[in-house]
Design a protein around this motif. Structure first.
Motif, PDB file in Angstrom:
ATOM      1  N   GLU A  68     -25.145 -27.978 -52.277  1.00  0.00           N
ATOM      2  CA  GLU A  68     -26.636 -27.730 -52.527  1.00  0.00           C
ATOM      3  C   GLU A  68     -26.962 -28.650 -53.901  1.00  0.00           C
ATOM      4  O   GLU A  68     -26.365 -28.185 -54.897  1.00  0.00           O
ATOM      5  N   PHE A  69     -27.854 -29.319 -53.820  1.00  0.00           N
ATOM      6  CA  PHE A  69     -28.557 -29.827 -55.102  1.00  0.00           C
ATOM      7  C   PHE A  69     -29.990 -29.642 -55.201  1.00  0.00           C
ATOM      8  O   PHE A  69     -30.784 -29.912 -54.231  1.00  0.00           O
ATOM      9  N   THR A  70     -30.295 -29.385 -56.220  1.00  0.00           N
ATOM     10  CA  THR A  70     -31.823 -28.923 -56.527  1.00  0.00           C
ATOM     11  C   THR A  70     -32.405 -29.868 -57.330  1.00  0.00           C
ATOM     12  O   THR A  70     -31.957 -30.126 -58.403  1.00  0.00           O
ATOM     13  N   VAL A  71     -33.685 -30.589 -56.930  1.00  0.00           N
ATOM     14  CA  VAL A  71     -34.472 -31.426 -57.910  1.00  0.00           C
ATOM     15  C   VAL A  71     -35.611 -30.673 -58.248  1.00  0.00           C
ATOM     16  O   VAL A  71     -36.402 -29.991 -57.327  1.00  0.00           O
ATOM     17  N   THR A  72     -35.781 -30.456 -59.620  1.00  0.00           N
ATOM     18  CA  THR A  72     -36.982 -29.767 -60.055  1.00  0.00           C
ATOM     19  C   THR A  72     -37.835 -30.466 -61.047  1.00  0.00           C
ATOM     20  O   THR A  72     -37.357 -31.481 -62.034  1.00  0.00           O
ATOM     21  N   TYR A  73     -39.002 -30.242 -61.172  1.00  0.00           N
ATOM     22  CA  TYR A  73     -40.054 -30.898 -61.991  1.00  0.00           C
ATOM     23  C   TYR A  73     -41.353 -29.986 -62.197  1.00  0.00           C
ATOM     24  O   TYR A  73     -41.835 -29.539 -61.324  1.00  0.00           O
TER      25      TYR A  73
ATOM     26  N   GLU B   2     -37.206 -29.101 -54.833  1.00  0.00           N
ATOM     27  CA  GLU B   2     -36.737 -29.862 -53.500  1.00  0.00           C
ATOM     28  C   GLU B   2     -35.104 -29.361 -53.390  1.00  0.00           C
ATOM     29  O   GLU B   2     -34.492 -29.843 -54.420  1.00  0.00           O
ATOM     30  N   VAL B   3     -34.560 -28.958 -52.328  1.00  0.00           N
ATOM     31  CA  VAL B   3     -33.375 -28.388 -52.335  1.00  0.00           C
ATOM     32  C   VAL B   3     -32.757 -29.288 -51.267  1.00  0.00           C
ATOM     33  O   VAL B   3     -33.112 -29.562 -50.237  1.00  0.00           O
ATOM     34  N   TYR B   4     -31.496 -30.016 -51.620  1.00  0.00           N
ATOM     35  CA  TYR B   4     -30.847 -30.891 -50.701  1.00  0.00           C
ATOM     36  C   TYR B   4     -29.463 -30.242 -50.557  1.00  0.00           C
ATOM     37  O   TYR B   4     -28.839 -29.555 -51.214  1.00  0.00           O
ATOM     38  N   ARG B   5     -29.017 -30.481 -49.273  1.00  0.00           N
ATOM     39  CA  ARG B   5     -27.704 -29.969 -48.877  1.00  0.00           C
ATOM     40  C   ARG B   5     -26.821 -31.246 -48.503  1.00  0.00           C
ATOM     41  O   ARG B   5     -27.362 -31.955 -47.475  1.00  0.00           O
ATOM     42  N   LEU B   6     -25.770 -31.444 -49.161  1.00  0.00           N
ATOM     43  CA  LEU B   6     -24.972 -32.961 -49.027  1.00  0.00           C
ATOM     44  C   LEU B   6     -23.607 -32.236 -48.517  1.00  0.00           C
ATOM     45  O   LEU B   6     -22.917 -31.534 -48.892  1.00  0.00           O
ATOM     46  N   THR B   7     -23.142 -33.138 -47.332  1.00  0.00           N
ATOM     47  CA  THR B   7     -21.996 -32.763 -46.747  1.00  0.00           C
ATOM     48  C   THR B   7     -21.142 -34.320 -46.723  1.00  0.00           C
ATOM     49  O   THR B   7     -21.671 -34.971 -46.107  1.00  0.00           O
ATOM     50  N   VAL B   8     -19.962 -34.335 -47.272  1.00  0.00           N
ATOM     51  CA  VAL B   8     -19.493 -35.655 -47.102  1.00  0.00           C
ATOM     52  C   VAL B   8     -18.433 -35.535 -46.014  1.00  0.00           C
ATOM     53  O   VAL B   8     -17.413 -34.672 -45.742  1.00  0.00           O
ATOM     54  N   LEU B   9     -18.668 -36.581 -45.143  1.00  0.00           N
ATOM     55  CA  LEU B   9     -17.969 -36.471 -44.031  1.00  0.00           C
ATOM     56  C   LEU B   9     -16.580 -37.608 -43.889  1.00  0.00           C
ATOM     57  O   LEU B   9     -15.738 -37.289 -43.185  1.00  0.00           O
TER      58      LEU B   9
ATOM     59  N   VAL C  21     -21.863 -39.310 -45.108  1.00  0.00           N
ATOM     60  CA  VAL C  21     -22.553 -38.256 -45.667  1.00  0.00           C
ATOM     61  C   VAL C  21     -23.278 -37.683 -44.614  1.00  0.00           C
ATOM     62  O   VAL C  21     -24.099 -38.561 -43.888  1.00  0.00           O
ATOM     63  N   LEU C  22     -23.704 -36.439 -44.851  1.00  0.00           N
ATOM     64  CA  LEU C  22     -24.669 -35.699 -43.867  1.00  0.00           C
ATOM     65  C   LEU C  22     -25.644 -35.090 -45.162  1.00  0.00           C
ATOM     66  O   LEU C  22     -25.227 -34.330 -45.610  1.00  0.00           O
ATOM     67  N   LEU C  23     -26.899 -35.542 -45.200  1.00  0.00           N
ATOM     68  CA  LEU C  23     -27.731 -35.138 -46.115  1.00  0.00           C
ATOM     69  C   LEU C  23     -28.989 -34.489 -45.425  1.00  0.00           C
ATOM     70  O   LEU C  23     -29.416 -34.942 -44.364  1.00  0.00           O
ATOM     71  N   GLU C  24     -29.179 -33.214 -45.955  1.00  0.00           N
ATOM     72  CA  GLU C  24     -30.323 -32.426 -45.368  1.00  0.00           C
ATOM     73  C   GLU C  24     -31.163 -31.949 -46.505  1.00  0.00           C
ATOM     74  O   GLU C  24     -30.807 -31.687 -47.589  1.00  0.00           O
ATOM     75  N   ARG C  25     -32.630 -31.689 -46.020  1.00  0.00           N
ATOM     76  CA  ARG C  25     -33.401 -31.066 -46.885  1.00  0.00           C
ATOM     77  C   ARG C  25     -33.868 -29.708 -46.513  1.00  0.00           C
ATOM     78  O   ARG C  25     -34.194 -29.502 -45.502  1.00  0.00           O
ATOM     79  N   LEU C  26     -34.086 -28.606 -47.450  1.00  0.00           N
ATOM     80  CA  LEU C  26     -34.401 -27.386 -47.067  1.00  0.00           C
ATOM     81  C   LEU C  26     -36.109 -27.545 -46.790  1.00  0.00           C
ATOM     82  O   LEU C  26     -36.812 -27.877 -47.482  1.00  0.00           O
ATOM     83  N   ALA C  27     -36.596 -27.107 -45.576  1.00  0.00           N
ATOM     84  CA  ALA C  27     -37.928 -27.112 -45.174  1.00  0.00           C
ATOM     85  C   ALA C  27     -38.681 -25.738 -45.787  1.00  0.00           C
ATOM     86  O   ALA C  27     -38.044 -24.873 -45.891  1.00  0.00           O
ATOM     87  N   ALA C  28     -39.755 -26.008 -45.612  1.00  0.00           N
ATOM     88  CA  ALA C  28     -40.739 -24.898 -45.959  1.00  0.00           C
ATOM     89  C   ALA C  28     -40.410 -23.692 -45.190  1.00  0.00           C
ATOM     90  O   ALA C  28     -40.732 -22.517 -45.766  1.00  0.00           O
TER      91      ALA C  28
ATOM     92  N   SER D 146     -35.367 -23.752 -42.655  1.00  0.00           N
ATOM     93  CA  SER D 146     -34.367 -24.528 -42.015  1.00  0.00           C
ATOM     94  C   SER D 146     -34.217 -25.643 -42.546  1.00  0.00           C
ATOM     95  O   SER D 146     -34.733 -26.103 -43.686  1.00  0.00           O
ATOM     96  N   TRP D 147     -32.911 -26.323 -42.161  1.00  0.00           N
ATOM     97  CA  TRP D 147     -32.504 -27.383 -42.857  1.00  0.00           C
ATOM     98  C   TRP D 147     -32.887 -28.667 -41.889  1.00  0.00           C
ATOM     99  O   TRP D 147     -32.700 -28.598 -40.750  1.00  0.00           O
ATOM    100  N   GLU D 148     -33.682 -29.657 -42.375  1.00  0.00           N
ATOM    101  CA  GLU D 148     -33.798 -30.836 -41.902  1.00  0.00           C
ATOM    102  C   GLU D 148     -33.101 -32.289 -42.216  1.00  0.00           C
ATOM    103  O   GLU D 148     -32.853 -32.190 -43.426  1.00  0.00           O
ATOM    104  N   PRO D 149     -32.632 -33.101 -41.250  1.00  0.00           N
ATOM    105  CA  PRO D 149     -31.788 -34.271 -41.812  1.00  0.00           C
ATOM    106  C   PRO D 149     -32.679 -35.099 -42.604  1.00  0.00           C
ATOM    107  O   PRO D 149     -33.713 -35.323 -42.150  1.00  0.00           O
ATOM    108  N   VAL D 150     -32.015 -35.877 -43.379  1.00  0.00           N
ATOM    109  CA  VAL D 150     -32.693 -36.943 -44.252  1.00  0.00           C
ATOM    110  C   VAL D 150     -31.896 -38.071 -44.236  1.00  0.00           C
ATOM    111  O   VAL D 150     -30.610 -38.214 -44.247  1.00  0.00           O
TER     112      VAL D 150
END
Length: 161
Positions: A61-66, A138-145, A96-103, A106-110
Motif C-alpha cells: 500500500e501507498f498513501t498520497v496525502t495533501y 488516496e490509498v493505492y495497493r500495488l502488486t508487481v506481477l 503490475v496490478l494497481l488498485e485504489r481504495l474506494a469510499a 473495496s479495492w477498484e482497479p486503476v
C-alpha cells in the motif's frame, strides 16, 4: 415542443455555445469581471517519499496525502508513479496490478499509462478541489506481477493553482 423552443431562441436573437462566445462583446466602458481558470496542466508537484518497487508478488500500500493549508480553494490530483531504472528494462502496465481504495472500503482497479519507462495514474480523472483546511488521502495497493521487475514507486500530488 423542442422545435418551438428553438424557434423562440432563434426569434429572440439568443444564441448559445461557441457562436455566442465569438459574437458577444462587452458594451463600451463596461467593466468585465476577472476570469479565473484552473490550468489544464499542473503548475507544481509535491513529491512524497519514494520507495523501491517490491517484486515479491505481495500487495503493498501507498498513501498520497495533501492538506490545503491555503486560505482559498485549491485544485489538486493524487498520482502514483512507478519509475523504471534509467538503463531499463522498462516496465509495462502488464507488469503490475494497481488498485485504489474506494469510499466503500473495496479495492477498484486503476489503469496506468506509460511513457519513457514510467507507469503513471491518470491526473485529469483524479482532479478535485479542496477547500481551505480540507485533506486529500488516496490509498493505492500495488502488486508487481513480474518477479524480475525493478524500479521505484513515487507517490505525489499535482497542484493546479
Amino acid at each position: 415542443m423542442l422545435a418551438s423552443v428553438a424557434v423562440v431562441v432563434a426569434a429572440s436573437g439568443l444564441t448559445t455555445g461557441p457562436a455566442m462566445a465569438a459574437t458577444r462583446q462587452a458594451a463600451p466602458g463596461a467593466a468585465t469581471a476577472p476570469q479565473t481558470r484552473t490550468p489544464t496542466a499542473p503548475v507544481h508537484y509535491l513529491d512524497e517519499p519514494a520507495g523501491a518497487l517490491q517484486a515479491d508478488g505481495e500487495q503493498h500500500e501507498f498513501t498520497v496525502t495533501y492538506r490545503n493549508d491555503t486560505a482559498r480553494d485549491r485544485t489538486v490530483a493524487p498520482q502514483l508513479l512507478v519509475v523504471s531504472p534509467d538503463g531499463g528494462p522498462y516496465l509495462m502496465p502488464s507488469d503490475v496490478l494497481l488498485e485504489r481504495l474506494a469510499a466503500d472500503g473495496s479495492w477498484e482497479p486503476v489503469q496506468v499509462g506509460t511513457r519513457t519507462g514510467t507507469l503513471f495514474t491518470d491526473l485529469p480523472g483524479a482532479r478535485r478541489t479542496l477547500q481551505p483546511g480540507e485533506r486529500l488521502t488516496e490509498v493505492y495497493r500495488l502488486t508487481v506481477l513480474d518477479p524480475s521487475a525493478e524500479g521505484t514507486v513515487q507517490p505525489r500530488v499535482a497542484l493546479y493553482d
